[in-house]
Design an enzyme around this catalytic site. Structure first.
Site, PDB file in Angstrom:
ATOM      1  N   THR A  39      32.313  39.690  45.554  1.00  0.00           N
ATOM      2  CA  THR A  39      32.527  40.910  45.187  1.00  0.00           C
ATOM      3  C   THR A  39      32.674  41.920  46.258  1.00  0.00           C
ATOM      4  O   THR A  39      33.019  43.042  45.979  1.00  0.00           O
ATOM      5  CB  THR A  39      31.333  41.338  44.205  1.00  0.00           C
ATOM      6  OG1 THR A  39      29.978  41.220  44.867  1.00  0.00           O
ATOM      7  CG2 THR A  39      31.060  40.479  43.096  1.00  0.00           C
ATOM      8  N   ARG A  43      33.985  40.046  54.594  1.00  0.00           N
ATOM      9  CA  ARG A  43      33.671  40.805  55.701  1.00  0.00           C
ATOM     10  C   ARG A  43      32.774  39.497  56.672  1.00  0.00           C
ATOM     11  O   ARG A  43      32.205  38.669  56.460  1.00  0.00           O
ATOM     12  CB  ARG A  43      32.489  41.732  55.350  1.00  0.00           C
ATOM     13  CG  ARG A  43      32.078  42.610  56.732  1.00  0.00           C
ATOM     14  CD  ARG A  43      31.158  43.719  56.391  1.00  0.00           C
ATOM     15  NE  ARG A  43      31.540  44.627  55.276  1.00  0.00           N
ATOM     16  CZ  ARG A  43      30.913  45.662  55.337  1.00  0.00           C
ATOM     17  NH1 ARG A  43      29.591  45.919  55.655  1.00  0.00           N
ATOM     18  NH2 ARG A  43      31.577  46.697  54.217  1.00  0.00           N
ATOM     19  N   SER A 139      33.083  48.723  57.909  1.00  0.00           N
ATOM     20  CA  SER A 139      32.341  49.901  57.431  1.00  0.00           C
ATOM     21  C   SER A 139      31.495  49.894  58.829  1.00  0.00           C
ATOM     22  O   SER A 139      31.980  50.311  59.910  1.00  0.00           O
ATOM     23  CB  SER A 139      31.370  49.453  56.364  1.00  0.00           C
ATOM     24  OG  SER A 139      30.625  50.851  56.004  1.00  0.00           O
ATOM     25  N   ASP A 294      32.318  56.268  54.601  1.00  0.00           N
ATOM     26  CA  ASP A 294      32.035  56.409  53.274  1.00  0.00           C
ATOM     27  C   ASP A 294      30.449  56.749  53.070  1.00  0.00           C
ATOM     28  O   ASP A 294      29.663  56.670  51.972  1.00  0.00           O
ATOM     29  CB  ASP A 294      32.224  55.025  52.499  1.00  0.00           C
ATOM     30  CG  ASP A 294      31.517  53.723  53.048  1.00  0.00           C
ATOM     31  OD1 ASP A 294      31.103  53.823  54.250  1.00  0.00           O
ATOM     32  OD2 ASP A 294      31.720  52.613  52.458  1.00  0.00           O
ATOM     33  N   THR A 361      21.607  46.775  43.632  1.00  0.00           N
ATOM     34  CA  THR A 361      22.117  47.308  44.777  1.00  0.00           C
ATOM     35  C   THR A 361      23.772  47.400  44.810  1.00  0.00           C
ATOM     36  O   THR A 361      24.223  46.336  44.510  1.00  0.00           O
ATOM     37  CB  THR A 361      21.510  47.001  46.054  1.00  0.00           C
ATOM     38  OG1 THR A 361      21.770  45.444  45.904  1.00  0.00           O
ATOM     39  CG2 THR A 361      19.924  47.300  45.827  1.00  0.00           C
ATOM     40  N   LYS A 399      31.085  55.174  47.130  1.00  0.00           N
ATOM     41  CA  LYS A 399      30.399  56.068  48.140  1.00  0.00           C
ATOM     42  C   LYS A 399      31.419  56.922  48.641  1.00  0.00           C
ATOM     43  O   LYS A 399      32.412  56.315  49.218  1.00  0.00           O
ATOM     44  CB  LYS A 399      29.339  55.343  48.763  1.00  0.00           C
ATOM     45  CG  LYS A 399      29.925  54.256  49.478  1.00  0.00           C
ATOM     46  CD  LYS A 399      28.781  53.618  50.450  1.00  0.00           C
ATOM     47  CE  LYS A 399      29.034  52.413  51.047  1.00  0.00           C
ATOM     48  NZ  LYS A 399      29.503  51.169  50.120  1.00  0.00           N
TER      49      LYS A 399
END
Length: 536
Positions: A39, A43, A139, A294, A361, A399
Site C-alpha cells: 500500500t 521504498r 520521503s 509532506d 497508522t 499529509k
C-alpha cells in the site's frame, strides 16, 4: 528490444563486480527475491538486482500498474496519470522511465516540469480527474533509498485489495517493453502553480491583511529537500515577505543530505543547524519540512532552551486552531487521528462537542476514512498522526507539510507563543504525556522474531508489564482484543504487519498508560509509542 546492459550499464556493472568477487551471499540477497509492492508502493535501497530499486524494477512496476489500471478503469487512457518527483538521486530518471511506460500503453501522462513536494501529486489527481498518481520519493529515508508512491483516482494512497492486485499484475508484466527517457505525444507538462497554493488560501480561510499586520519571524529549513520553493511561494502569497530566514546550508536540494545524518525532523540533531542559525540571528522560532515536504516540524526557544514540538503536540495545536476558526462544531464535525497518537484530541472533542475517530497508522487510512465519512454527510476538518503528519482534507487527502506550516504561522499571530498556547491547552484538556522511540531492526525476520517472543511470554497475553496490571491487550496482527466480547478488534487486522497495544492500570500520579509497539511500514524500525493519561 535493445540489450538491457546497454540501457543501464551502472547496475549491470554492480552485478558483474559481485560475480567477480564471488560474493554469492550478496548476489542471492539481490537476485533471489523481488521488491514487494504494498500500500506504500515501493521504498527501498537503490542498486542492482530485483530486490533493489533501479531502472528495471521501476519499469516492471509501471508496466504492472498500467495494465491494472487499463483493465480496471475504462477511462484510464484519457483520464491519464500524474507523475511527480523529488530531488533524490535518480528521481527524475525514474519518473521519466515510468512516464514512457504509460505513454507506451497509450495513457496520457501529466509529468511535473520540475521538482515538487509530495502533496502536489494527489492534489493534481483530484484536480484533473486522473486515474492515478505516482510520486518518486523516499520521503525522509537515507540518501541511498528511493521510492514509488501510488495514489488512486480518489487522491488517496492505494489500499487493499488494490495493492495485491497491482502486485500480481507486476509479476505478469516483467519483460520490459519500453526503456527510454524522452517523451512522446501522450506526455503533457504540468506546473506546481495550478491552483494548489490558492486552495490553501481559500480553503484554510487566509486573510493576508491580518497576517501581515501580526507577522512572526522565523528560521526555516527544507532539510536539503524541495520545500523552499513552495514555502517561499506561500510566504509571498500571504504577505509574510521578510519574515523567513532560510538555513543557507540546507536551502537547496541535495540528494546526499550532507549536513544531517538522517533527513528526518523527528531524529535527534536534525534541527541543530536551524537552531544554530536562529541563535545567530536572534530568532526564537524554527520551522522545518522533511525532504519531500509532506511532514512539518517546529521548535521554539523558551527561557534560553529549545523545545521541539512532538507530532502529538503540534497536532493538538493545529486541531485547536481549526476548532477556534470554525467553532461551533457539532457531532457531524470530525477530526481524525491514529491508534498510536495521543488521546488528548479525544479529550478536546469531548469538551467542545465535536467527534474524533481513530484509524490505523498511515494516511492511506486517514485519507480514505475522511472520504468515507464525507460520503455519509460528515465534515472532516483535520487529521494527524504522531509522525509529524497533518492533513487538511479541503486541500488534499494526504499529509501536507506546506499547508501545515501556513496554518501554524497564521495561528502564531494569535498566540503569545506556541509553547505558551500548548500549556494553556494542557490546563484545559489535561496534560497527556507521550514518549516515542524506535529501534532499528536488521531484518524483517528479526522483527518477526521479536514480536513472536512478545506474544509467547504468556497466554492469551501478559498479565503485568513493568509492575502494572494489563487491563486490555489488542493485537492487530493476530486479530485479538481482550476488551471485546467476541475478542475481535474494531480496527482492521493485517497479518502482514506487526502492531500490539496494551492498556495498563493507573497509579497515584496518573489514570493509566497506553503503549503501542509496532513495525514501521516504510523503514527498518520497530517503533514504540507510550501515552500517560492525566489524573483529572
Amino acid at each position: 528490444m535493445a540489450d538491457l546492459g546497454e540501457l543501464d550499464q551502472t547496475t549491470r556493472s554492480e552485478i558483474e563486480a559481485l560475480a567477480a568477487e564471488n560474493n554469492a551471499a550478496e548476489l542471492e540477497k539481490r537476485l533471489s527475491t523481488r521488491l514487494s509492492f504494498g500500500t506504500a508502493g515501493l521504498r527501498a535501497r537503490m542498486g542492482a538486482g530485483f530486490a533493489r530499486l533501479n531502472a528495471l524494477t521501476i519499469i516492471q512496476t509501471s508496466q504492472g500498474l498500467a495494465e491494472y489500471l487499463l483493465s480496471s478503469f475504462p477511462d484510464t487512457s484519457t483520464a491519464g496519470i500524474i507523475i511527480g518527483y523529488d530531488a533524490r538521486h535518480n528521481s527524475r530518471k525514474f519518473a521519466q522511465l515510468a512516464a514512457s511506460v504509460f505513454e507506451g500503453k497509450g495513457i496520457t501522462v501529466w509529468l511535473y516540469e520540475d521538482l515538487v513536494h509530495t502533496p502536489l501529486v494527489p492534489y493534481a489527481v483530484k484536480q484533473k480527474g486522473a486515474a492515478a498518481g505516482i510520486m518518486v520519493t523516499a520521503s525522509h529515508n537515507p540518501a541511498e533509498d528511493n521510492g514509488y508512491k501510488v495514489y488512486g483516482s480518489n487522491g488517496c494512497q492505494i489500499s487493499s485489495p488494490h495493492d495485491a492486485l497491482i502486485a500480481a499484475s507486476i509479476l505478469r508484466n516483467l519483460e520490459p517493453k519500453v526503456w527510454k527517457l524522452d517523451g512522446g505525444p501522450f506526455r503533457k507538462p504540468i506546473s506546481a502553480d495550478h491552483g494548489y497554493y490558492d486552495s490553501i488560501l481559500q480553503q484554510l480561510r487566509f486573510d493576508s491583511r491580518l497576517i501581515s499586520e501580526h507577522s512572526v519571524s522565523f528560521v526555516y529549513t527544507p532539510m536539503h529537500g524541495v520545500g523552499l520553493r513552495h514555502m517561499a511561494t506561500m510566504i509571498r502569497k500571504t504577505g509574510l515577505d521578510g519574515t523567513m530566514k532560510v538555513v543557507d546550508l540546507q536551502a537547496e536540494p541535495d540528494p546526499d543530505f550532507s549536513t544531517v545524518r538522517f533527513p528526518n525532523p523527528e531524529e535527534d540533531g536534525a534541527l541543530d543547524l536551524a537552531k544554530q542559525t536562529a541563535d545567530e540571528v536572534g530568532l526564537s522560532l524554527v520551522l522545518a519540512n522533511d525532504p519531500d515536504a509532506d511532514r512539518f516540524a517546529a521548535a521554539e526557544k523558551i527561557n534560553g532552551l529549545w523545545h521541539q514540538f512532538s507530532g502529538d503536540q503540534m497536532g493538538i495545536l493545529l486541531a485547536h486552531r481549526i476548532f477556534t476558526q470554525r467553532s461551533p462544531l457539532g457531532e457531524n464535525d470530525v477530526m481524525l487521528t491514529t491508534a498510536v497518537s495521543s488521546q488528548m484530541l479525544s479529550s478536546m472533542a469531548q469538551a467542545e462537542g465535536f467527534t474524533v475517530q481513530e484509524t490505523l497508522t498511515g494516511f492511506k487510512w486517514l485519507g480514505s476514512v475522511a472520504q468515507e465519512l464525507g460520503s455519509k454527510g460528515k465534515h472532516v476538518h483535520f487529521a494527524y498522526e504522531e509522525a509529524l503528519g497533518y492533513m487538511f482534507p479541503e486541500v488534499v487527502h494526504d499529509k501536507d507539510g506546506i499547508a501545515a506550516a501556513m496554518v501554524f504561522l497564521r495561528a502564531c499571530r494569535a498566540w503569545v507563543s506556541p509553547w505558551a498556547k500548548l500549556q494553556e491547552l494542557y490546563q484545559k484538556y489535561g496534560h497527556f504525556v507521550t514518549r516515542n522511540t524506535y529501534w532499528r531492526s536488521p531484518s524483517v525476520q528479526q522483527t518477526q522474531t521479536i514480536f513472536r517472543r512478545l506474544r509467547d511470554r504468556e497466554q492469551p497475553f501478559p498479565s503485568r508489564i513493568c509492575q502494572r496490571r494489563v487491563k486490555r491487550w489488542r493485537d492487530l496482527t493476530t486479530g485479538y482484543d481482550s476488551a471485546k466480547e467476541d475478542k475481535v478488534p474494531d480496527l482492521p487486522v493485517s497479518a502482514s504487519s506487526q502492531m500490539i497495544t496494551a492498556w495498563l492500570e493507573g497509579s497515584n500520579t496518573d489514570d493509566g498508560i497506553r503503549f503501542t509497539v509496532r513495525a514501521s511500514g516504510t523503514e527498518p524500525k520497530i517503533k514504540s509509542e507510550l501515552f500517560q493519561l492525566p489524573s483529572l
